[in-house]
Design a protein around this motif. Structure first.
Motif, PDB file in Angstrom:
ATOM      1  N   GLY A  34     -65.982  -5.503  -0.771  1.00 30.66           N
ATOM      2  CA  GLY A  34     -66.618  -3.928   0.073  1.00 30.66           C
ATOM      3  C   GLY A  34     -65.692  -4.311   1.109  1.00 30.66           C
ATOM      4  O   GLY A  34     -65.651  -3.825   2.411  1.00 30.66           O
ATOM      5  N   GLU A  35     -64.810  -5.253   1.383  1.00 27.13           N
ATOM      6  CA  GLU A  35     -63.852  -5.410   1.695  1.00 27.13           C
ATOM      7  C   GLU A  35     -65.047  -5.954   3.519  1.00 27.13           C
ATOM      8  O   GLU A  35     -64.105  -6.088   4.634  1.00 27.13           O
ATOM      9  CB  GLU A  35     -62.998  -4.352   2.530  1.00 27.13           C
ATOM     10  CG  GLU A  35     -61.908  -4.126   0.971  1.00 27.13           C
ATOM     11  CD  GLU A  35     -60.446  -3.357   1.258  1.00 27.13           C
ATOM     12  OE1 GLU A  35     -60.820  -2.782   3.052  1.00 27.13           O
ATOM     13  OE2 GLU A  35     -60.492  -2.270   0.275  1.00 27.13           O
ATOM     14  N   ALA A  36     -65.822  -6.916   3.151  1.00 25.48           N
ATOM     15  CA  ALA A  36     -66.405  -6.548   4.406  1.00 25.48           C
ATOM     16  C   ALA A  36     -66.398  -8.084   5.347  1.00 25.48           C
ATOM     17  O   ALA A  36     -66.225  -7.751   6.426  1.00 25.48           O
ATOM     18  CB  ALA A  36     -67.903  -7.439   4.091  1.00 25.48           C
ATOM     19  N   ALA A  37     -65.814  -9.211   4.809  1.00 37.16           N
ATOM     20  CA  ALA A  37     -65.276 -10.311   5.501  1.00 37.16           C
ATOM     21  C   ALA A  37     -63.970 -10.341   6.046  1.00 37.16           C
ATOM     22  O   ALA A  37     -63.706 -10.210   7.131  1.00 37.16           O
ATOM     23  CB  ALA A  37     -65.874 -11.388   4.182  1.00 37.16           C
ATOM     24  N   SER A  38     -62.913  -9.654   5.496  1.00 33.57           N
ATOM     25  CA  SER A  38     -61.902  -9.466   5.780  1.00 33.57           C
ATOM     26  C   SER A  38     -61.803  -8.348   7.111  1.00 33.57           C
ATOM     27  O   SER A  38     -60.904  -8.196   7.910  1.00 33.57           O
ATOM     28  CB  SER A  38     -60.684  -8.747   4.658  1.00 33.57           C
ATOM     29  OG  SER A  38     -61.381  -7.577   3.836  1.00 33.57           O
ATOM     30  N   GLY A  39     -62.520  -7.204   6.382  1.00 30.98           N
ATOM     31  CA  GLY A  39     -62.937  -6.155   7.768  1.00 30.98           C
ATOM     32  C   GLY A  39     -63.501  -6.674   9.350  1.00 30.98           C
ATOM     33  O   GLY A  39     -63.015  -6.294  10.440  1.00 30.98           O
ATOM     34  N   ALA A  40     -64.237  -7.575   8.834  1.00 30.61           N
ATOM     35  CA  ALA A  40     -64.657  -8.738  10.352  1.00 30.61           C
ATOM     36  C   ALA A  40     -63.865  -9.323  11.403  1.00 30.61           C
ATOM     37  O   ALA A  40     -63.451  -9.692  12.211  1.00 30.61           O
ATOM     38  CB  ALA A  40     -65.980  -9.570   9.653  1.00 30.61           C
ATOM     39  N   TYR A  99     -73.810  -0.640  -6.476  1.00 32.88           N
ATOM     40  CA  TYR A  99     -73.473   0.939  -6.137  1.00 32.88           C
ATOM     41  C   TYR A  99     -73.032   1.893  -5.295  1.00 32.88           C
ATOM     42  O   TYR A  99     -71.962   2.795  -5.796  1.00 32.88           O
ATOM     43  CB  TYR A  99     -75.244   1.714  -7.330  1.00 32.88           C
ATOM     44  CG  TYR A  99     -75.753   2.022  -5.304  1.00 32.88           C
ATOM     45  CD1 TYR A  99     -75.486   2.793  -3.972  1.00 32.88           C
ATOM     46  CD2 TYR A  99     -77.030   0.850  -4.971  1.00 32.88           C
ATOM     47  CE1 TYR A  99     -76.698   2.665  -3.638  1.00 32.88           C
ATOM     48  CE2 TYR A  99     -77.397   1.201  -4.061  1.00 32.88           C
ATOM     49  CZ  TYR A  99     -77.179   1.609  -3.112  1.00 32.88           C
ATOM     50  OH  TYR A  99     -78.523   1.965  -1.661  1.00 32.88           O
ATOM     51  N   VAL A 100     -72.294   0.977  -4.807  1.00 35.98           N
ATOM     52  CA  VAL A 100     -71.390   1.959  -3.347  1.00 35.98           C
ATOM     53  C   VAL A 100     -70.112   0.410  -3.584  1.00 35.98           C
ATOM     54  O   VAL A 100     -69.220   1.010  -2.200  1.00 35.98           O
ATOM     55  CB  VAL A 100     -71.669   1.788  -1.963  1.00 35.98           C
ATOM     56  CG1 VAL A 100     -72.649   3.316  -1.680  1.00 35.98           C
ATOM     57  CG2 VAL A 100     -72.197   0.412  -1.608  1.00 35.98           C
ATOM     58  N   ALA A 101     -70.038  -0.122  -4.619  1.00 35.10           N
ATOM     59  CA  ALA A 101     -68.281  -1.060  -4.745  1.00 35.10           C
ATOM     60  C   ALA A 101     -67.169   0.385  -5.125  1.00 35.10           C
ATOM     61  O   ALA A 101     -66.629  -0.199  -3.700  1.00 35.10           O
ATOM     62  CB  ALA A 101     -68.411  -1.645  -5.497  1.00 35.10           C
ATOM     63  N   SER A 102     -67.114   1.669  -5.003  1.00 35.65           N
ATOM     64  CA  SER A 102     -66.018   1.945  -4.671  1.00 35.65           C
ATOM     65  C   SER A 102     -65.837   2.910  -3.449  1.00 35.65           C
ATOM     66  O   SER A 102     -64.312   3.155  -3.112  1.00 35.65           O
ATOM     67  CB  SER A 102     -66.137   2.897  -6.120  1.00 35.65           C
ATOM     68  OG  SER A 102     -67.209   3.767  -5.518  1.00 35.65           O
ATOM     69  N   ALA A 103     -67.115   2.360  -2.702  1.00 35.33           N
ATOM     70  CA  ALA A 103     -67.109   3.264  -1.259  1.00 35.33           C
ATOM     71  C   ALA A 103     -66.368   2.316   0.109  1.00 35.33           C
ATOM     72  O   ALA A 103     -66.926   2.254   0.802  1.00 35.33           O
ATOM     73  CB  ALA A 103     -68.383   3.575  -0.739  1.00 35.33           C
ATOM     74  N   ALA A 104     -65.586   1.324  -0.529  1.00 33.69           N
ATOM     75  CA  ALA A 104     -64.798   0.418   0.282  1.00 33.69           C
ATOM     76  C   ALA A 104     -63.779   0.753   1.758  1.00 33.69           C
ATOM     77  O   ALA A 104     -63.044   2.396   0.889  1.00 33.69           O
ATOM     78  CB  ALA A 104     -64.149  -0.855  -0.588  1.00 33.69           C
TER      79      ALA A 104
END
Length: 284
Positions: free
Chosen positions: A20-26, A188-193
């Motif tokens: 989800g690009e969560a870490a790079s987003g941080a 289930y939201v892997a495509s919603a990055a």
């Protein structure tokens, strides 16, 4: 923050460790919050497979085409830190494709040269969790003092790892303690990055760990919008709605007063082992 000192490198990489690009987003939020200067960058020829991570072309201000190569770089803040606050450096880029030991050692050598005192590594994985509940963060350390001082877990995971684990291993071997923060992103939201709710959870936990407040008002708005968009999609899908309710019931059981820290840690380990081929495919 005595366990990690006052010059801490925060690490996040695109790819395997970044659901989800969560870490790079941080890391992006941190980059935008202060002015940074480049300390060190690797030679891409040594570490990247261009068929896997291709260079890209871009037009510069004069209309000339330039090539941009995959990179991994260490940055430090230009401004001096406030009294009593740690100084945060940033290590970010693309996960390397080869010679990981040399890659990790290259940055550890720079860290030793510049008196880096600790690492905080940010990652995210796809997990069986509902988007409607707070994003879980698993906070762990291989360093006994850091675990005791900061109240972190000791990971018992065995299996395939990403570059974060390699850097943590070499940092510990060099006498630099580290902590890792893993966000659980609904699979289930892997495509919603990107997944701003997971990014927000990482930054919230980072603030708890360091005592430093990071600007994230826009991120809170983005997280609410992200959750609402998934709610709307689920409302039109009865099967998905029931599946989310099932995940909610499981999560509420974990969050109940009866649930122990060991049970939560075991659940995290189960996330990582969900696939026979390890967690890698779920974090790409």
């Amino acid at each position: 923050m005595d366990a990690l000192g006052d010059r801490i490198v925060i690490v996040a990489f695109d790819g395997w460790n970044d659901a989800g690009e969560a870490a790079s987003g941080a890391i992006e939020v941190l980059r935008e919050s202060a002015d940074y200067e480049l300390v060190h960058t690797v030679d891409p020829e040594l570490y990247f497979d261009y068929q896997y991570t291709r260079p890209s072309s871009k037009m510069d201000a004069t209309g000339r085409r330039e090539l941009r190569w995959p990179e991994a770089s260490l940055w430090r803040p230009r401004a001096e830190r406030a009294d009593g606050e740690p100084e945060f450096w940033l290590l970010t880029g693309v996960e390397p494709a080869r010679t990981w030991q040399a890659f990790a050692n290259e940055f550890i050598d720079v860290a030793l040269r510049d008196d880096v005192s600790g690492f905080i590594l940010l990652g995210a994985m796809l997990s069986d969790v509902p988007h409607t509940r707070p994003i879980s963060i698993f906070a762990a350390s291989s360093n006994e003092q850091a675990r005791e001082t900061l109240g972190l877990e000791r990971s018992l995971y065995e299996g395939p790892v990403g570059i974060l684990s390699v850097i943590e291993h070499f940092a510990e071997g060099a006498g630099i303690p580290s902590a890792t923060l893993w966000a659980s992103v609904p699979h289930y939201v892997a495509s919603a990055a990107p997944s701003p709710k997971a990014t927000l959870a990482l930054l919230d936990r980072l603030e708890e760990l360091t005592g430093v407040d990071f600007p994230r008002e826009r991120l809170r708005t983005d997280a609410a919008t992200w959750e609402a968009s998934i709610d709307a999609a689920a409302a039109d899908d009865e099967e998905m709605t029931e599946y989310i309710h099932q995940l909610e019931r499981t999560r509420d059981t974990w969050d109940s007063p009866e649930a122990s820290g060991d049970a939560i840690a075991q659940a995290f380990e189960r996330y990582l082992r969900r696939r026979d081929d390890g967690p890698g495919d779920r974090k790409r």
